[in-house]
Enzyme design. Structure first.
Site, PDB file in Angstrom:
ATOM      1  N   GLU A 103      14.079  39.622 -11.820  1.00  0.00           N
ATOM      2  CA  GLU A 103      15.245  39.890 -10.967  1.00  0.00           C
ATOM      3  C   GLU A 103      14.915  41.073 -10.086  1.00  0.00           C
ATOM      4  OE1 GLU A 103      18.564  40.314 -13.702  1.00  0.00           O
ATOM      5  OE2 GLU A 103      18.932  38.160 -13.578  1.00  0.00           O
ATOM      6  N   GLU A 122      16.569  37.171 -19.074  1.00  0.00           N
ATOM      7  CA  GLU A 122      16.323  38.606 -19.324  1.00  0.00           C
ATOM      8  C   GLU A 122      16.819  38.863 -20.726  1.00  0.00           C
ATOM      9  OE1 GLU A 122      14.806  40.517 -17.344  1.00  0.00           O
ATOM     10  OE2 GLU A 122      14.946  39.439 -15.451  1.00  0.00           O
ATOM     11  N   CYS A 164      18.857  47.144 -22.437  1.00  0.00           N
ATOM     12  CA  CYS A 164      17.667  46.429 -22.911  1.00  0.00           C
ATOM     13  C   CYS A 164      16.385  47.209 -22.648  1.00  0.00           C
ATOM     14  CB  CYS A 164      17.616  45.030 -22.320  1.00  0.00           C
ATOM     15  SG  CYS A 164      17.846  45.018 -20.562  1.00  0.00           S
ATOM     16  N   ASN A 203      26.950  44.920 -21.271  1.00  0.00           N
ATOM     17  CA  ASN A 203      26.480  46.312 -21.193  1.00  0.00           C
ATOM     18  C   ASN A 203      26.351  46.841 -19.763  1.00  0.00           C
ATOM     19  OD1 ASN A 203      24.237  44.699 -20.774  1.00  0.00           O
ATOM     20  ND2 ASN A 203      22.841  46.011 -21.927  1.00  0.00           N
TER      21      ASN A 203
END
Ligand code: ADP
Length: 474
Positions: free
Chosen positions: A453, A242, A276, A144
């Protein structure tokens, strides 16, 4: 593939890339399996001995040059993204700029991997903590955000002194190849960053079982993340994950309604809802629900759907047929449970386009019995719930499974502060639909993941702390 500083353009196996907007064949790429993965790990292990001993400043210079090249080639990189996964070209360009920004930021931060000196409790002892790179790092990335997910992992890893193997999603290797062309052009030494393309079933087990891989960093679905965590436990690798999200978007009666509508549009319909941190549930105060829904519906109806290479397109295709089926299932289920479609609610068809498109959709009268209230839709569908009580909406927003991003709209900053404290999420946007920055930590709690991150927190994921105790008595 790019292994040990060399391009590998043909192997026994290939993967065909299909444009999700048109269904057309784009390109075939060479693919590897277990054997190539092992060779890549060996190359990264060899290169680690050299790379970890370079100064932070030297490593940073490579990263800054890579960032510069990515910006210079942003059109080529963005076109690869749009053709392989469908997002509008302008959004793909923004993704490249964000990816370059992370790369540049870690290029600067590479100089700042500091340690500690700790006062001892006995005379003549000298206590130190040094921070050293974890070692060979495997990074598995999704389709994505096929470029920014790569650099968000590679940049801190390389800055810290780790060497890296990237496995992109099988449907989006083309933009990864373009990123690696920048690595090659920047003169990154061989074996420091490697690209392996191929089926997860062959590459994944080697990455998790090989003891020379000391760190696994993954972005993708919660189920695959759990599987990789379990597999990585075999030789106790350091992991960061993640995973999925189910973001609530709270609009209070004192909110700036136009700003909240703008925020809902951005957080839901960018990338066709395939993010997300996409809004999955809007909760609006009952007293302003009617006006909010009317304004939202008007704006959603104006969104232009189409091939991402066409100018002015806001919403591209879903990534594939299965993604479309899930969206259709969620909408049908919402209608069955009393949902009212205010706009959209169907597939989008037009000559020259594939069957992977869905109309941007708003569903009113949403309630907790709908699948959409708990499962990630990953599509352009926005359910609107209402509320009357702050404590109650906080409880409903605190999803029992995920905890990635939450958004709130209110002009009352003491309420904003209270929400920040009470919402069980790793990322909170208060009147802000874009809570992401290279210098800030991104990541979730609960089943949305472990680790962060971005920022100095992101660097911590790629270093080990070594405690040194010296007796300096003469
Ligand atoms: P999505 O639903 O977004 O495709 P996935 O979690 O299935 O998310 O995939 C994200 C990444 O994880 C992709 O690169 C995919 O190839 C990889 N992947 C999926 N299953 C496995 C596995 N069992 N082992 C290693 N990698 C995997």
């Amino acid at each position: 593939m790019y292994i040990n500083g060399r391009w590998i353009e043909s192997t026994e196996h290939t993967i065909e890339i299909i444009n999700p907007a048109t269904g057309e064949h784009v390109q075939e790429v060479a693919a590897g399996g277990q054997k190539e993965t092992k060779e890549t790990i060996d190359a990264a292990k060899q290169a680690f001995k050299m790379w970890k001993n370079k100064t932070g400043k030297e490593r940073g210079q490579y990263l800054k040059e890579i960032a510069r090249l990515m910006v210079e080639k942003k059109d080529v990189l963005a076109e690869a993204i749009t053709k392989e996964m469908g997002k509008p070209f302008e959004d793909a360009k923004r993704e490249i700029l964000v990816a370059a920004d992370y790369t540049e930021w870690y290029g600067e931060e590479a100089k700042r991997v500091y340690g500690d000196v700790i006062p001892a409790s006995v005379p003549d002892k000298h206590l130190m903590v040094v921070r050293q790179p974890v070692g060979v790092t495997a990074a598995i990335t999704p389709w994505n955000f096929p470029v920014s997910m790569i650099t968000r992992k590679i940049a801190p890893a390389l800055a810290a002194g780790c060497t890296v193997i990237i496995k992109p999603a099988p449907s989006t290797p083309l933009s990864a190849i373009e990123v690696f062309k920048c690595f090659h052009e920047a003169g990154l030494p061989e074996g420091v960053a490697n690209l392996i393309i191929g089926p997860a079933e062959e590459i994944g087990p080697e990455l998790t079982s090989n003891k020379d891989v000391r760190k696994l960093t993954f972005t993708g679905s919660t189920n695959v993340g759990k599987h990789l965590m379990r597999e990585s436990a075999t030789n106790v690798k350091k992991v960061s994950m993640e995973l999925g999200g189910h973001a609530p978007f709270l609009v209070f009666e004192d909110a700036d309604i136009d700003e909240a509508v703008k925020g809902a549009l951005l957080t839901k319909f960018k990338n066709a809802g395939q993010t997300c941190i996409s809004t999955n549930r809007v909760y609006v105060a009952e007293s302003i629900a009617e006006v909010f829904q009317r304004k939202l519906t008007e704006k959603v109806a104006e969104l232009k759907v189409g091939n991402g290479m066409e100018a002015g397109v806001d919403v591209g295709p879903l990534v594939n047929e299965q993604a479309l089926e899930k969206v259709q299932d969620h909408v049908a289920d919402a209608i069955k449970h009393g949902g009212e479609v205010l706009v959209g609610g169907n597939t989008f068809e037009k000559e020259g386009l594939s069957g992977n498109f869905y109309q941007p959709t708003v569903i009113a009268n949403a309630n907790e019995s709908m699948k959409i209230a708990t499962e990630e839709t990953f599509g352009p569908v926005l359910p609107v719930f209402t509320f009357t009580n702050e404590d109650d909406v906080i409880e409903r927003a605190n999803h029992d499974r995920y905890g990635l991003a939450a958004y709130c709209y209110t002009k009352d900053m003491s309420r904003g502060y209270h929400l920040m404290n009470e919402l069980e999420y790793g990322i909170i946007g208060i009147n802000d639909p874009g809570p992401v920055a290279a210098q800030a930590p991104f990541g979730g709690v609960k089943e949305s993941g472990v680790g962060r991150e971005g920022g100095k927190h992101g660097m911590d994921e790629f270093v080990e702390e070594k405690f040194v105790s010296m007796n300096v008595k003469r």
